[in-house]
Design a protein around this motif. Structure first.
Motif, PDB file in Angstrom:
ATOM      1  N   TRP A  27       0.882  -1.257   0.196  1.00  9.58           N
ATOM      2  CA  TRP A  27      -0.078   0.039  -0.165  1.00  9.58           C
ATOM      3  C   TRP A  27       0.648   1.232   0.115  1.00  9.58           C
ATOM      4  N   THR A  30       2.319   1.565  -3.536  1.00 15.57           N
ATOM      5  CA  THR A  30       1.255   2.195  -4.576  1.00 15.57           C
ATOM      6  C   THR A  30       0.852   3.535  -4.309  1.00 15.57           C
ATOM      7  N   LYS A  34       1.149   7.422  -6.971  1.00 15.44           N
ATOM      8  CA  LYS A  34       0.167   8.090  -7.402  1.00 15.44           C
ATOM      9  C   LYS A  34       0.357   9.557  -7.652  1.00 15.44           C
ATOM     10  N   ILE A  47      -4.295   0.094  -6.916  1.00 19.99           N
ATOM     11  CA  ILE A  47      -3.389  -0.188  -8.123  1.00 19.99           C
ATOM     12  C   ILE A  47      -3.549   1.581  -8.805  1.00 19.99           C
ATOM     13  N   PRO A  48      -2.312   2.133  -8.820  1.00 20.88           N
ATOM     14  CA  PRO A  48      -2.608   3.521  -9.589  1.00 20.88           C
ATOM     15  C   PRO A  48      -2.943   3.542 -11.007  1.00 20.88           C
ATOM     16  N   PRO A  51       0.601   5.440 -12.868  1.00 19.16           N
ATOM     17  CA  PRO A  51       1.862   5.476 -12.045  1.00 19.16           C
ATOM     18  C   PRO A  51       2.858   6.418 -12.537  1.00 19.16           C
TER      19      PRO A  51
END
Length: 278
Positions: A27, A30, A34, A47-48, A51
């Motif tokens: 976490w 991730t 972002k 999940i971004p 990314p």
């Protein structure tokens, strides 16, 4: 049948514990990938969607606060490495002396050392700070790692191993003309390599991860801070409103520890289960 069920339950329990530890790390990674907009969306997807590494770039540059992140990383690595070397040297010598040499009041000393392990570390904080202040070490690098050299965990760990070392091998070395120092360097240290690796990793992680003590003994000098203590500084100002940048900085702080652990993993396991001379 019962054995298989017990084994399955243990596997499920170990898996659940592993998930509890690994999910927060995933976490953290991730969130660090972002963008500012995505990090504040009400729908926090795991999940971004897009990314980005911009958070790491800005974190290394110091962000809006213009802080010396690279200097903090360098401070952490130097302080942790020097502290680890000192701990290994002092603990190995102390353990060898207590286990194999004729030290006066040895049992009383061992009991006194072990009793200090029952005292929470935070209890020593204020007296230790006053001591370093009186010695004029506040605001110096010595104040960062010298307290770690007073720990007795490594002494006790090596003492147990040295105590069980076969006396026949040691006596044979004496008959061949070796002195105590040669026996210590050429026999005891190589035999305890796995335990020394375990102690080195534990010590390195402890010094590297500590942030309360470095934060206060830096003497208010921002350039003297370690990375973990610097993260506490980064939570002030505009960074408190950007969890993605804070997570990127946290990932950077986690990488050295993760690399050290992965490189020494086999030695750590061997050192934990090691109980004698092969």
């Amino acid at each position: 049948m019962r054995t298989k069920i017990n084994r399955l339950l243990l596997i499920l329990l170990a898996t659940a514990i592993g998930v509890m530890f690994i999910v927060p790390l995933i976490w953290m990674v991730t969130i660090s990938l972002k963008s500012d907009i995505e990090a504040f969306l009400p729908d926090l997807s795991f999940i971004p969607k897009e990314p980005t590494l911009i958070n790491y770039i800005e974190a290394l540059k110091g962000g809006d606060l213009d802080v010396p992140i690279i200097r903090w990383i360098f401070n952490s690595l130097i302080v942790s490495t020097v502290g680890t070397v000192l701990v290994l040297t002092i603990d190995a010598l102390a353990a060898y002396g207590l286990a194999r040499l004729d030290v006066p009041f040895r049992k009383a000393l061992i009991s006194m050392f072990l009793s200090t392990m029952m005292i929470p570390g935070i209890v020593w904080f204020v007296p230790q700070y006053i001591l370093f202040q009186d010695l004029g070490l506040i605001g110096t690098y010595g104040a960062f790692f010298l307290p770690a050299t007073a720990g007795v965990f490594g002494v006790f760990l090596l003492y147990q191993f040295f105590l069980g070392y076969p006396t026949e091998i040691e006596e044979a070395a004496y008959m061949d003309g070796a002195n105590k120092w040669q026996i210590f360097v050429r026999m005891f240290l190589p035999a305890s390599k796995s335990i020394l690796w375990t102690l080195a990793v534990i010590t390195f992680m402890g010094i590297f991860n500590d942030y309360i003590w470095p934060y206060y003994v830096s003497g208010g000098n921002e350039d003297m801070l370690t990375l973990t203590a610097g993260i506490a500084v980064m939570t002030h100002g505009s960074y408190v409103n950007y969890p993605n940048k804070l997570m990127a900085l946290s990932v950077i702080a986690t990488l050295p520890i993760l690399i050290v652990f992965l490189l020494a993993q086999k030695s750590i396991v061997k050192g934990i289960i090691h109980s004698g001379i092969k």
